[in-house]
Design a protein around this motif. Structure first.
Motif, PDB file in Angstrom:
ATOM      1  N   VAL A  81     -27.499  39.280  21.160  1.00 39.68           N
ATOM      2  CA  VAL A  81     -27.065  39.050  22.515  1.00 39.68           C
ATOM      3  C   VAL A  81     -28.011  38.675  23.682  1.00 39.68           C
ATOM      4  N   VAL A  82     -27.366  37.955  24.490  1.00 41.91           N
ATOM      5  CA  VAL A  82     -28.428  37.184  25.379  1.00 41.91           C
ATOM      6  C   VAL A  82     -27.554  37.624  26.675  1.00 41.91           C
ATOM      7  N   ALA A  83     -28.283  38.474  27.457  1.00 37.51           N
ATOM      8  CA  ALA A  83     -27.897  38.974  28.782  1.00 37.51           C
ATOM      9  C   ALA A  83     -28.913  39.419  29.405  1.00 37.51           C
ATOM     10  N   ASP A  84     -28.771  39.372  30.742  1.00 35.28           N
ATOM     11  CA  ASP A  84     -29.578  39.882  31.808  1.00 35.28           C
ATOM     12  C   ASP A  84     -29.089  41.322  32.377  1.00 35.28           C
ATOM     13  N   ASP A  85     -27.821  41.200  32.449  1.00 34.66           N
ATOM     14  CA  ASP A  85     -27.049  42.315  33.021  1.00 34.66           C
ATOM     15  C   ASP A  85     -27.424  43.643  32.106  1.00 34.66           C
ATOM     16  N   LYS A  86     -27.824  44.846  32.916  1.00 37.56           N
ATOM     17  CA  LYS A  86     -28.244  46.011  32.373  1.00 37.56           C
ATOM     18  C   LYS A  86     -27.147  46.511  31.485  1.00 37.56           C
ATOM     19  N   GLY A  87     -25.798  46.658  32.181  1.00 31.64           N
ATOM     20  CA  GLY A  87     -24.596  47.330  31.618  1.00 31.64           C
ATOM     21  C   GLY A  87     -24.167  46.728  30.448  1.00 31.64           C
ATOM     22  N   VAL A  88     -24.309  45.394  30.301  1.00 25.21           N
ATOM     23  CA  VAL A  88     -24.190  44.527  28.915  1.00 25.21           C
ATOM     24  C   VAL A  88     -25.158  44.944  27.952  1.00 25.21           C
ATOM     25  N   GLN A  89     -26.408  45.071  28.419  1.00 28.99           N
ATOM     26  CA  GLN A  89     -27.342  45.511  27.431  1.00 28.99           C
ATOM     27  C   GLN A  89     -27.253  46.967  26.796  1.00 28.99           C
ATOM     28  N   MET A  90     -26.855  47.822  27.838  1.00 35.48           N
ATOM     29  CA  MET A  90     -26.432  49.162  27.432  1.00 35.48           C
ATOM     30  C   MET A  90     -25.356  49.135  26.225  1.00 35.48           C
ATOM     31  N   PHE A  91     -24.171  48.495  26.684  1.00 40.89           N
ATOM     32  CA  PHE A  91     -23.147  48.442  26.018  1.00 40.89           C
ATOM     33  C   PHE A  91     -23.465  47.908  24.524  1.00 40.89           C
ATOM     34  N   THR A  92     -24.106  46.653  24.497  1.00 44.82           N
ATOM     35  CA  THR A  92     -24.489  46.255  23.092  1.00 44.82           C
ATOM     36  C   THR A  92     -25.451  47.044  22.313  1.00 44.82           C
ATOM     37  N   ALA A  93     -26.221  48.076  23.124  1.00 41.91           N
ATOM     38  CA  ALA A  93     -27.205  48.919  22.431  1.00 41.91           C
ATOM     39  C   ALA A  93     -26.402  49.778  21.598  1.00 41.91           C
ATOM     40  N   VAL A  94     -25.034  50.209  22.341  1.00 40.04           N
ATOM     41  CA  VAL A  94     -24.430  51.479  21.686  1.00 40.04           C
ATOM     42  C   VAL A  94     -23.748  50.812  20.364  1.00 40.04           C
ATOM     43  N   PHE A  95     -23.119  49.511  20.648  1.00 38.95           N
ATOM     44  CA  PHE A  95     -22.467  48.680  19.626  1.00 38.95           C
ATOM     45  C   PHE A  95     -23.267  48.349  18.246  1.00 38.95           C
ATOM     46  N   ARG A  96     -24.577  48.215  18.382  1.00 41.62           N
ATOM     47  CA  ARG A  96     -25.307  47.962  17.296  1.00 41.62           C
ATOM     48  C   ARG A  96     -25.313  49.000  16.440  1.00 41.62           C
ATOM     49  N   PHE A  97     -25.022  50.471  17.122  1.00 38.46           N
ATOM     50  CA  PHE A  97     -25.025  51.334  16.105  1.00 38.46           C
ATOM     51  C   PHE A  97     -23.863  51.262  15.054  1.00 38.46           C
ATOM     52  N   LEU A  98     -22.773  50.366  15.497  1.00 36.71           N
ATOM     53  CA  LEU A  98     -21.463  50.356  14.714  1.00 36.71           C
ATOM     54  C   LEU A  98     -21.564  49.384  13.722  1.00 36.71           C
TER      55      LEU A  98
END
Length: 123
Positions: A81-98
């Motif tokens: 995931v390539v993103a500078d937006d902190k919200g996108v980074q947090m969202f993808t951090a959660v999904f990586r556990f899925l």
């Protein structure tokens, strides 16, 4: 809006998110591409270039994305995931556990590194 990225190695599915992303975008762009890649390659090496902020994703898009992740649960090999937006980074951090595969987050200035990582065949 979602658009498939064509300038990647054949075994890598890339999607560019820019502006508002809706359930329809997930269902008409991402899901058919994922279906096709799973049929051809048996798994997914996926890179998301997210220029959209987390607030640009509709609730319907979030749920459609979640259901797509679950539908292909065992098929996600690598996700970048390539993103500078902190919200996108947090969202993808959660999904990586899925997902059972490996995932990494990158900033826009690391785009070349992200492409090299996702394109590398680890087997």
């Amino acid at each position: 809006m979602l658009k498939q990225i064509d300038e990647l190695p054949g075994h890598v599915l890339g999607v560019h998110a820019k502006g508002c992303v809706t359930r329809r975008d997930i269902k008409t762009v991402l899901e058919p591409a994922v279906d096709n890649f799973v049929k051809i390659y048996g798994g997914l090496n996926y890179i998301l270039l997210a220029e959209s902020s987390i607030w640009d994703y509709t609730t319907g898009a979030m749920f459609a994305y979640l259901f797509l992740i679950i539908k292909y649960y065992t098929k996600w090999n690598k996700v970048a995931v390539v993103a500078d937006d902190k919200g996108v980074q947090m969202f993808t951090a959660v999904f990586r556990f899925l997902i059972p595969g490996v995932s990494k987050r990158f900033q826009f200035k690391q785009m070349d590194k992200a492409i090299q990582w996702i394109a590398k065949k680890d087997h």
